[in-house]
Structure formats: structure tokens, C-alpha cells
Design an enzyme around this catalytic site. Structure first.
Site, PDB file in Angstrom:
ATOM      1  N   ASP A   1       1.889   6.478   2.128  1.00 59.60           N
ATOM      2  CA  ASP A   1       1.194   5.262   2.542  1.00 59.60           C
ATOM      3  C   ASP A   1      -0.291   5.540   2.285  1.00 59.60           C
ATOM      4  O   ASP A   1      -0.860   6.446   2.893  1.00 59.60           O
ATOM      5  CB  ASP A   1       1.499   5.075   4.036  1.00 59.60           C
ATOM      6  CG  ASP A   1       0.642   4.035   4.707  1.00 59.60           C
ATOM      7  OD1 ASP A   1      -0.314   3.552   4.102  1.00 59.60           O
ATOM      8  OD2 ASP A   1       0.936   3.711   5.876  1.00 59.60           O
TER       9      ASP A   1
ATOM     10  N   LYS B   1       5.372   2.977  16.271  1.00 65.42           N
ATOM     11  CA  LYS B   1       4.374   3.988  16.646  1.00 65.42           C
ATOM     12  C   LYS B   1       4.597   4.594  18.030  1.00 65.42           C
ATOM     13  O   LYS B   1       3.759   4.450  18.928  1.00 65.42           O
ATOM     14  CB  LYS B   1       2.963   3.406  16.534  1.00 65.42           C
ATOM     15  CG  LYS B   1       2.644   2.905  15.125  1.00 65.42           C
ATOM     16  CD  LYS B   1       1.185   2.593  14.941  1.00 65.42           C
ATOM     17  CE  LYS B   1       0.874   2.191  13.504  1.00 65.42           C
ATOM     18  NZ  LYS B   1       1.294   0.874  13.105  1.00 65.42           N
TER      19      LYS B   1
ATOM     20  N   ASP C   1       0.807  -1.224   0.000  1.00 65.71           N
ATOM     21  CA  ASP C   1       0.000   0.000   0.000  1.00 65.71           C
ATOM     22  C   ASP C   1       0.838   1.271   0.000  1.00 65.71           C
ATOM     23  O   ASP C   1       0.369   2.332   0.401  1.00 65.71           O
ATOM     24  CB  ASP C   1      -0.962   0.002   1.199  1.00 65.71           C
ATOM     25  CG  ASP C   1      -0.242  -0.185   2.518  1.00 65.71           C
ATOM     26  OD1 ASP C   1       0.979  -0.431   2.513  1.00 65.71           O
ATOM     27  OD2 ASP C   1      -0.900  -0.086   3.570  1.00 65.71           O
TER      28      ASP C   1
HETATM   29  P1  GTP Z   1      -5.665  -1.415   7.973  1.00 64.17           P
HETATM   30  O1  GTP Z   1      -6.640  -2.478   8.378  1.00 64.17           O
HETATM   31  O2  GTP Z   1      -6.366  -0.201   7.474  1.00 64.17           O
HETATM   32  O3  GTP Z   1      -4.619  -1.131   9.001  1.00 64.17           O
HETATM   33  O4  GTP Z   1      -4.861  -1.945   6.673  1.00 64.17           O
HETATM   34  P2  GTP Z   1      -4.020  -3.297   6.435  1.00 64.17           P
HETATM   35  O5  GTP Z   1      -4.807  -4.475   6.877  1.00 64.17           O
HETATM   36  O6  GTP Z   1      -3.638  -3.312   5.000  1.00 64.17           O
HETATM   37  O7  GTP Z   1      -2.759  -3.183   7.362  1.00 64.17           O
HETATM   38  P3  GTP Z   1      -1.404  -2.383   7.105  1.00 64.17           P
HETATM   39  O8  GTP Z   1      -1.696  -1.069   6.484  1.00 64.17           O
HETATM   40  O9  GTP Z   1      -0.646  -2.391   8.359  1.00 64.17           O
HETATM   41  O10 GTP Z   1      -0.652  -3.330   6.073  1.00 64.17           O
HETATM   42  C1  GTP Z   1       0.570  -3.014   5.463  1.00 64.17           C
HETATM   43  C2  GTP Z   1       0.734  -3.932   4.253  1.00 64.17           C
HETATM   44  O11 GTP Z   1       0.784  -5.298   4.674  1.00 64.17           O
HETATM   45  C3  GTP Z   1      -0.436  -3.840   3.280  1.00 64.17           C
HETATM   46  O12 GTP Z   1       0.080  -3.911   1.956  1.00 64.17           O
HETATM   47  C4  GTP Z   1      -1.284  -5.045   3.594  1.00 64.17           C
HETATM   48  O13 GTP Z   1      -1.967  -5.537   2.433  1.00 64.17           O
HETATM   49  C5  GTP Z   1      -0.266  -6.053   4.090  1.00 64.17           C
HETATM   50  N1  GTP Z   1      -0.791  -6.924   5.136  1.00 64.17           N
HETATM   51  C6  GTP Z   1      -1.239  -6.519   6.363  1.00 64.17           C
HETATM   52  N2  GTP Z   1      -1.644  -7.575   7.093  1.00 64.17           N
HETATM   53  C7  GTP Z   1      -1.434  -8.669   6.300  1.00 64.17           C
HETATM   54  C8  GTP Z   1      -1.666 -10.067   6.506  1.00 64.17           C
HETATM   55  O14 GTP Z   1      -2.120 -10.523   7.546  1.00 64.17           O
HETATM   56  N3  GTP Z   1      -1.332 -10.915   5.468  1.00 64.17           N
HETATM   57  C9  GTP Z   1      -0.830 -10.454   4.284  1.00 64.17           C
HETATM   58  N4  GTP Z   1      -0.551 -11.358   3.337  1.00 64.17           N
HETATM   59  N5  GTP Z   1      -0.603  -9.140   4.069  1.00 64.17           N
HETATM   60  C10 GTP Z   1      -0.897  -8.260   5.059  1.00 64.17           C
END
Ligand code: GTP
Length: 375
Positions: free
Chosen positions: A230, A171, A119
Site C-alpha cells: 500500500d 484497524k 494506491d
Molecule cells: P490518506 O489521506 O493518506 O489516508 O489517503 P487517501 O485519501 O487516499 O485514503 P485511503 O488511503 O484510505 O484510500 C484508499 C483508496 O481509496 C485510494 O486509492 C484513494 O484514492 C481512494 N479513496 C479514498 N477516499 C476516497 C473518496 O472519498 N472518493 C474516492 N473516489 N476515492 C477515495
């Protein structure tokens, strides 16, 4: 070179738009964020990409297939054993570390590889990150970006001479942050990293792995400048579109493609087969997706409109994201910071004030005068 993209997050902060598509397929000026990343990886010499998928896996597989931009695309699914007797028990996501361990066999043990949060919109030079990593011979090298307020991110204490990260804080409060250098969510990793991540368990690389590597002096940093954003929050998603729009000013449309007396204020981007009715005013900072149909005397500013949206006459839209195939009736007014989920219908004469969100496929027939989510 191989790269793993973390692509399986739920994207809860971008709901309700993320209820119907994974965050990394959100369009940035009419191109999915994932495609912008894949194109840049391909230009940097990456030959194989592993998408670590969970939520939205099928949509991602359909979008990418087995190759894109000349690179082989493989998939690693988070799915781990869960309570098979309970059909409501969802597969547990593996977080930001677990998917790296899960893909161990695909990534291999011979060469360092890149890991990217999917992202992030950036122009980071991936080759330069890999070169820094090879020079330092650490286990992990994190791309570092400078921000004004680091409290939303992972912040590092960084030695500019040795390039070592001596402490890693996830954080921290504003007072605790040791610098303004943050984890940009892009890493070069040595295969030794697999020894630090538990198998078949959720794991946060930021909280469980990086602090340990810092204490063992095997964590390094690669500061860079340029574009980094981000897109995880709605205002940042809009900002990402605005930044790319600014850098693509020359793509503004020819006015003669549309009805008479249209006013456009740059920068704007208009997708294929979009139409704009007489007397409408579009811009500044507007993205209209493919097949969007704008009626007469409509005003749209600072907004992203996904493909297939129909906007009737005399509508006003400001600072908002409108999901795919939404229908907006006549005389509708939509305030700032709203999100309208895919397929929603906003009937004639409705006013939505700032901060209203509408769930996918919802029909709204009455005005809403307070910021809330319509389910
Ligand atoms: P929020 O729920 O809004 O916090 O978003 P998010 O679930 O995408 O979490 P975050 O922004 O922390 O994730 C950072 C990156 O890691 C993103 O590209 C997500 O798609 C990926 N990501 C987060 N959690 C997982 C997971 O459990 N499995 C996989 N495969 N990717 C993940």
C-alpha cells in the site's frame, strides 16, 4: 469484466507531494502507479474501467482520456450536493463505499465486477480472485494478504475450509487482531452490494458494509501471496520503488551515456534524457526521472527523483523523495526521509536534516536542523 478503481482520496499522508498530484499518479520506477494497475487489468481480461474520482479529477482525466491499454475508461465523480451558497464548502468525498454506489449505473446489475483501491501495488491474479468469487456465490470476496503487523489494516477471521470471512475488524489493536490476514483493498463484488451502500452519502465499505456481510455469511476471502504494498505512506512509497527496482535489475543504464568517472551501484533506473556529471555516485536504489540533470560529484542513494529536477554540483541526497522540477543548489545536503515538494528551490549550501518536508514552490535559503515542514 468491469473494474472500478477508487482514485479520489486526498492522500494526506503523502503531502506535500500529493498537494500537486493525485497519489495514484505517483511514479513507481518512472511509471505512474495507475498505469501499472491498468496494464495488469487489461491483461486479465478487463474491458472497461471506471475511475471513481474526486481530488485530482482533472489530472486523472487528462492522464487517461477515454481509453488506455485497450480498455474503455469512464469517470464517476464523487461530487454530491453541497451548500451552494457557501463557496468555501468543498465537495464532500464519498469515502471507499459511496463511490461504488455512485457508479451503480455504469457498473450495471448483470455481472460481478472488481473494485480496487488505486494506491495498491500488487501482482495479484485478478482472474483468480473473480473465479473464487464466482465459486463462493457470496456478495463480496476480498483479496487477503498476510502481514507481520496487521494493526494498520482491516483484519479478518477466516475459515480456511469454507473460505468464509466470519468477522471483519478495521484497524484493531495488535492484541485484538484475530489473524495476520488483512484486507488487501481489492474486491470482487456481486451487484447485490448496491443494496448495502446508502445513496449520495459518504460511506466506508470497510467499516459499514463488510462487518454486516460477515454477520450475514456472505463475505468470502481469497488469500494470495506475492507482491502487495500500500503506497499510502512515504516510507512505503519508497519501498514500492525499491521492490520494483530489484525486480528490474537489467534496466540499469550504460555508464557511457554519462560524464567520466561515474560510479553506479545497482539497482538503479534512469529516465529518458537524464544526465549525470563527472565523478557522481548514483545508487544503490535510486530512480532518476525523465530530464533529470545531475551535476558533478553528486551522491544519491535510496531515493526517488521525479522528472525535470536539477541537482547542482557536490550535493548529497539519501533516502528522500524529490518532487518534479525541483532545483537543488551547490553543496546541498538532504538527509533521510525528507520530501521536497514540486517546484521547490533549495539554495546553495543548505543542509536539511532527516525528516524535513518542503512544500511545493517554496524557496529554502537557510539550513534546517530539526524535522519539520517548511511552508
Ligand atoms: P490518506 O489521506 O493518506 O489516508 O489517503 P487517501 O485519501 O487516499 O485514503 P485511503 O488511503 O484510505 O484510500 C484508499 C483508496 O481509496 C485510494 O486509492 C484513494 O484514492 C481512494 N479513496 C479514498 N477516499 C476516497 C473518496 O472519498 N472518493 C474516492 N473516489 N476515492 C477515495
Amino acid at each position: 469484466m468491469k473494474a472500478l478503481i477508487l482514485a479520489g482520496g486526498f492522500g494526506t499522508r503523502l503531502r506535500p507531494l500529493s498537494c500537486t498530484r493525485p497519489k495514484i499518479l505517483f511514479p513507481i520506477v518512472n511509471k505512474p502507479l495507475l498505469d501499472l494497475t491498468l496494464e495488469r487489468l487489461s491483461k486479465s481480461g478487463v474491458s472497461e474501467v471506471i475511475l471513481a474520482v474526486n481530488y485530482g479529477a482533472e489530472a486523472l482525466k487528462k492522464h487517461c482520456g477515454s481509453s488506455k491499454y485497450g480498455m474503455k475508461i469512464l469517470y464517476s465523480e464523487d461530487r454530491i450536493q453541497h451548500d451552494s451558497k457557501n463557496i468555501f464548502s468543498p465537495p464532500r468525498p464519498l469515502g471507499t463505499g459511496g463511490p461504488i454506489k455512485k457508479a451503480e449505473n455504469l457498473l450495471g446489475k448483470d455481472e460481478s465486477f472488481l473494485v480496487l483501491n488505486g494506491d495498491i501495488l500488487t501482482d495479484l491474479d485478478y482472474r483468480a480472485l473473480m473465479q473464487s468469487h464466482k465459486k463462493s456465490s457470496g456478495i463480496a470476496t476480498i483479496a487477503l494478504f498476510t502481514v507481520k503487523d496487521p494493526s494498520r489494516y482491516g483484519v479478518v477471521k477466516f475459515n480456511e475450509e469454507s473460505f468464509q470471512i466470519t468477522q471483519f475488524f478495521e484497524k484493531p489493536s495488535r492484541n485484538e487482531a484475530p489473524s495476520n490476514l488483512i484486507n488487501a483493498g481489492i474486491y470482487a463484488l456481486n451487484p447485490k452490494i448496491f443494496n448495502y451502500i446508502p445513496k449520495a452519502k459518504p460511506c466506508s465499505i470497510e467499516r459499514e458494509v463488510f462487518p454486516k456481510l460477515a454477520s450475514e455469511k456472505t463475505l468470502f476471502g481469497h488469500p494470495f501471496q506475492g507482491l502487495w504494498i500500500d503506497v499510502g505512506k512515504r516510507e512505503d512509497y519508497l519501498k514500492a520503488n525499491m521492490l520494483i527496482l530489484e525486480s528490474q535489475k537489467e534496466q540499469s543504464p550504460q555508464n557511457q551515456m554519462f560524464g567520466a568517472h561515474i560510479k553506479t551501484r545497482k539497482p538503479i533506473a534512469i529516465g529518458e534524457n537524464a544526465s549525470i556529471g563527472e565523478g557522481s555516485m548514483i545508487g544503490p536504489y535510486v530512480v532518476l526521472g525523465k530530464n533529470v540533470n545531475v551535476g558533478m560529484n553528486v551522491s544519491i542513494q535510496n531515493s526517488v527523483v521525479f522528472p525535470g529536477v536539477i541537482i547542482s554540483d557536490l550535493v548529497s541526497i539519501k533516502g528522500t523523495v524529490i518532487g518534479e522540477n525541483v532545483f537543488i543548489g551547490k553543496h546541498v545536503q538532504i538527509g533521510e526521509n525528507c520530501i521536497i515538494g514540486d517546484g521547490a528551490v533549495i539554495e546553495d549550501n543548505v543542509t536539511l536534516v532527516n525528516g524535513v518536508t518542503v512544500c511545493p514552490f517554496k524557496t529554502v535559503s537557510e539550513s534546517v536542523f530539526e524535522a519539520r515542514c517548511l511552508m
